[in-house]
Write an enzyme that holds these catalytic residues in place. Sequence first.
Site, PDB file in Angstrom:
ATOM      1  N   HIS A  48       0.973  -1.122   0.034  1.00 54.22           N
ATOM      2  CA  HIS A  48       0.258  -0.002   0.122  1.00 54.22           C
ATOM      3  C   HIS A  48       0.746   1.096  -0.093  1.00 54.22           C
ATOM      4  O   HIS A  48       1.988   1.007   0.089  1.00 54.22           O
ATOM      5  CB  HIS A  48      -0.881  -0.051   1.114  1.00 54.22           C
TER       6      HIS A  48
HETATM    7  C1  T46 Z   1       2.637   0.519   6.878  1.00 52.48           C
HETATM    8  C2  T46 Z   1       3.567  -0.748   7.089  1.00 52.48           C
HETATM    9  C3  T46 Z   1       4.891  -0.505   7.140  1.00 52.48           C
HETATM   10  C4  T46 Z   1      -4.598  -0.978  13.430  1.00 52.48           C
HETATM   11  O1  T46 Z   1      -5.673  -1.125  14.028  1.00 52.48           O
HETATM   12  N1  T46 Z   1      -3.707   0.219  13.934  1.00 52.48           N
HETATM   13  C5  T46 Z   1      -2.603   0.449  13.486  1.00 52.48           C
HETATM   14  O2  T46 Z   1      -1.935   1.359  13.710  1.00 52.48           O
HETATM   15  C6  T46 Z   1      -1.944  -0.411  12.352  1.00 52.48           C
HETATM   16  C7  T46 Z   1      -0.661  -0.227  12.018  1.00 52.48           C
HETATM   17  C8  T46 Z   1      -2.990  -1.328  11.641  1.00 52.48           C
HETATM   18  N2  T46 Z   1      -4.051  -1.924  12.305  1.00 52.48           N
HETATM   19  C9  T46 Z   1      -4.914  -2.867  11.813  1.00 52.48           C
HETATM   20  C10 T46 Z   1      -5.413  -2.921  10.289  1.00 52.48           C
HETATM   21  C11 T46 Z   1      -5.349  -4.121  10.009  1.00 52.48           C
HETATM   22  O3  T46 Z   1      -6.454  -4.773  10.385  1.00 52.48           O
HETATM   23  O4  T46 Z   1      -3.958  -3.711  11.855  1.00 52.48           O
HETATM   24  C12 T46 Z   1      -4.319  -4.939  10.920  1.00 52.48           C
HETATM   25  C13 T46 Z   1      -2.639  -5.209  10.071  1.00 52.48           C
HETATM   26  O5  T46 Z   1      -2.486  -3.919   9.341  1.00 52.48           O
HETATM   27  P1  T46 Z   1      -1.916  -3.822   7.803  1.00 52.48           P
HETATM   28  O6  T46 Z   1      -2.475  -4.860   7.293  1.00 52.48           O
HETATM   29  O7  T46 Z   1      -2.125  -2.428   7.413  1.00 52.48           O
HETATM   30  O8  T46 Z   1      -0.393  -4.117   8.331  1.00 52.48           O
HETATM   31  P2  T46 Z   1       0.948  -4.057   7.184  1.00 52.48           P
HETATM   32  O9  T46 Z   1       1.907  -4.714   7.954  1.00 52.48           O
HETATM   33  O10 T46 Z   1       0.620  -4.431   6.104  1.00 52.48           O
HETATM   34  O11 T46 Z   1       1.266  -2.395   7.154  1.00 52.48           O
HETATM   35  C14 T46 Z   1       1.705  -1.919   8.255  1.00 52.48           C
HETATM   36  C15 T46 Z   1       0.977  -0.413   8.426  1.00 52.48           C
HETATM   37  O12 T46 Z   1      -0.629  -0.529   8.327  1.00 52.48           O
HETATM   38  C16 T46 Z   1       1.306   0.492   7.371  1.00 52.48           C
HETATM   39  O13 T46 Z   1       0.847   1.756   7.677  1.00 52.48           O
HETATM   40  O14 T46 Z   1       3.189   1.405   6.183  1.00 52.48           O
HETATM   41  O15 T46 Z   1       2.958  -1.663   8.229  1.00 52.48           O
END
Ligand code: T46
Length: 136
Positions: A48
């Site tokens: 993303h």
């Molecule tokens: C990024 C990379 C480096 C939350 O509820 N709060 C939070 O602060 C974050 C980061 C995530 N979430 C929830 C949203 C999803 O349901 O946790 C779950 C996993 O998040 P996501 O799929 O977005 O995780 P990554 O590892 O793909 O991405 C993360 C960050 O979301 C993003 O901002 O830049 O790490």
Amino acid sequence: MYKILSFTSIADNRGALIPIEQLKDVPFDIKRIYYMFDTKLDVVRGKHSHKYLEQVLICVNGSCKIMLDDGYKKEIIKLYDKNIGLYIGPNVWHEMFEFTKDTVLLVLASDYYNEAEYIRNYEKFLKYVKNNKTVF
Ligand code: T46
């Protein structure tokens, strides 16, 4: 855009410590911290970009690779050093992969979590950056 930040480690005969202060060691106010661990082998996280968010990624244990894409060119950075932070600004598509079993990836973020400012579709990301003319 992205850039590599270098932190100063303070070591003595007890071990080492790295302090990170907002607006001094990272170029924004830190509003949120999160960290990922227990990432399964062969998993690709991220995929993303952010419209506004600024972040610094620090691999405090183990290693992983980060693919950065500004819509024009791609680069891969390997994070394995606690003294190094990877600053990622807005409009950079990023993917994290090749996590080792023991990887702990710490992230300092400039704002609270807001799913509305994520772009999670690559075609939409390309259209967005081409309209905003962002290049790193
Ligand atoms: C990024 C990379 C480096 C939350 O509820 N709060 C939070 O602060 C974050 C980061 C995530 N979430 C929830 C949203 C999803 O349901 O946790 C779950 C996993 O998040 P996501 O799929 O977005 O995780 P990554 O590892 O793909 O991405 C993360 C960050 O979301 C993003 O901002 O830049 O790490």
